[in-house]
Design an enzyme around this catalytic site. Structure first.
Site, PDB file in Angstrom:
ATOM      1  CB  THR A  96     -51.289  -3.048  44.107  1.00 45.54           C
ATOM      2  OG1 THR A  96     -52.092  -4.169  44.469  1.00 45.54           O
ATOM      3  CG2 THR A  96     -51.004  -1.855  45.040  1.00 45.54           C
ATOM      4  CE  LYS A 171     -52.363  -4.345  47.941  1.00 48.12           C
ATOM      5  NZ  LYS A 171     -52.161  -5.750  47.950  1.00 48.12           N
TER       6      LYS A 171
END
Ligand code: NAD
EC number: 1.1.1.31
Length: 296
Positions: A96, A171
């Protein structure tokens, strides 16, 4: 047989690499941590002592690293993935990271003749171990189709989100929504209790009314209504407030760059930062309930 290089064998990458090995893939595994490498060997991976050694024979490279600066270093450095991987290999970054780094590394990979996707995940360590992660994938459609059979060994839901970087966009936007809705859920349950309405009764009503949301029905921050939720074990994680804060910061950085107004996202970031300042960011993110109740 497809050979996979896996770089970054931490809490998430370790079990993900193990699932690839369990599925019969040949996995060359590298991490800066000797202990992480040893665990990967126990799980059936082959040990590699550098990025270059890991990617030497690889048809597919998967990375699971902490943040954008690590991803830039591992891909773009002199000893990195792009310099040492054979042409035509597929590159998959599941970390991420910030959208700009994802797009910059994807562009550099493309210019060097590689197909690359950003494929961050939702679901924590338990989902990584169970092979039930959700992947949000950014990149060209045919790169996505190449990545799918590899991702299937590690995840259950695999979505194509569009162009390079869009996996990261999906995300952080999802987690900004989750982070803010969790705080709102805590405030509602705390207010209900202060006004004499118990958590279970409010849960039963709001679950069937327009306040219904995942933060309440699947992860209720008030102890009682959802037995598996971290609220029933004094907010042990789960998904820590520190990890939520990381994602909220990424969302705010992206919002500033895009000129998008996200006032609630900004406020939510500040609230999780209070948990960090109190030294309580190791609690589950739903532990923000303690902050709201004044019991942190
Ligand atoms: P982690 O810190 O446990 O693992 C990261 C690993 O990368 C470490 O083992 C570290 O030694 C290794 N590393 C760092 N730099 C390296 C380099 N240059 N070369 C090789 N290895 C290197 O982190 P994690 O919890 O596994 O998270 C990984 C990513 O997944 C993060 O981007 C995180 O935000 C994301 N994520 C985590 C969770 C979670 O619940 N833990 C859930 C979803 C997404």
């Amino acid at each position: 047989m497809t050979t996979i290089a896996f770089i970054g064998l931490g809490n998430m990458g370790g079990p993900m690499a193990a699932n690839l090995a369990k599925a019969g893939r040949q996995v060359a595994a590298f991490d800066l941590s000797e202990a992480a490498r040893a665990r990967a060997v126990e799980a059936g991976c082959q040990d590699a002592d550098s990025v270059a050694a890991a990617v030497g024979q690889a048809d597919v490279v998967v990375t699971m690293l902490p943040a954008g600066k690590h991803v830039r270093a591992v891909y773009l450095g002199e000893d990195g993935v792009i310099a040492h991987t054979k042409k035509g290999a597929l590159l998959i970054d599941s970390s991420t990271i910030d959208v700009d780094s994802a797009r910059a590394v994807g562009k550099a990979a493309g210019e060097a003749g590689f197909q690359m996707v950003d494929a961050p995940v939702s679901g924590g360590v338990a989902a990584a171990a169970a092979g039930t992660l959700t992947f949000m994938v950014g990149g060209e459609k045919d790169a996505f189709e190449r990545a799918r059979p590899v991702l299937q060994h590690m995840g259950k839901n695999i979505f194509h989100a569009g162009q390079a970087g869009n996996g990261q966009v999906a995300k952080i936007c999802n987690n900004m929504l989750l982070g803010a809705s969790m705080i709102a859920t805590c405030e509602a349950f705390n207010l209900a209790e202060r006004l004499g309405l118990d958590a279970q009764t409010f849960f039963d009503i709001a679950s069937a009314a327009s306040g219904q949301c995942w933060s309440m029905t699947s992860y209720c921050p008030a102890p009682g209504p959802v037995p598996a939720a971290p609220s029933n074990r004094d907010y042990q994680p789960g998904f820590t407030a520190a990890m939520m804060l990381k994602d909220m910061r990424l969302a705010q950085e992206a919002a500033r760059n895009a000129g998008a107004a996200t006032p609630l996202g900004g406020l939510a970031e500040e609230i999780y930062a209070l948990m960090e300042a109190a030294g309580k960011d190791g609690l589950d993110f739903s532990g923000v309930m303690k902050l709201i109740k004044g019991t942190l």
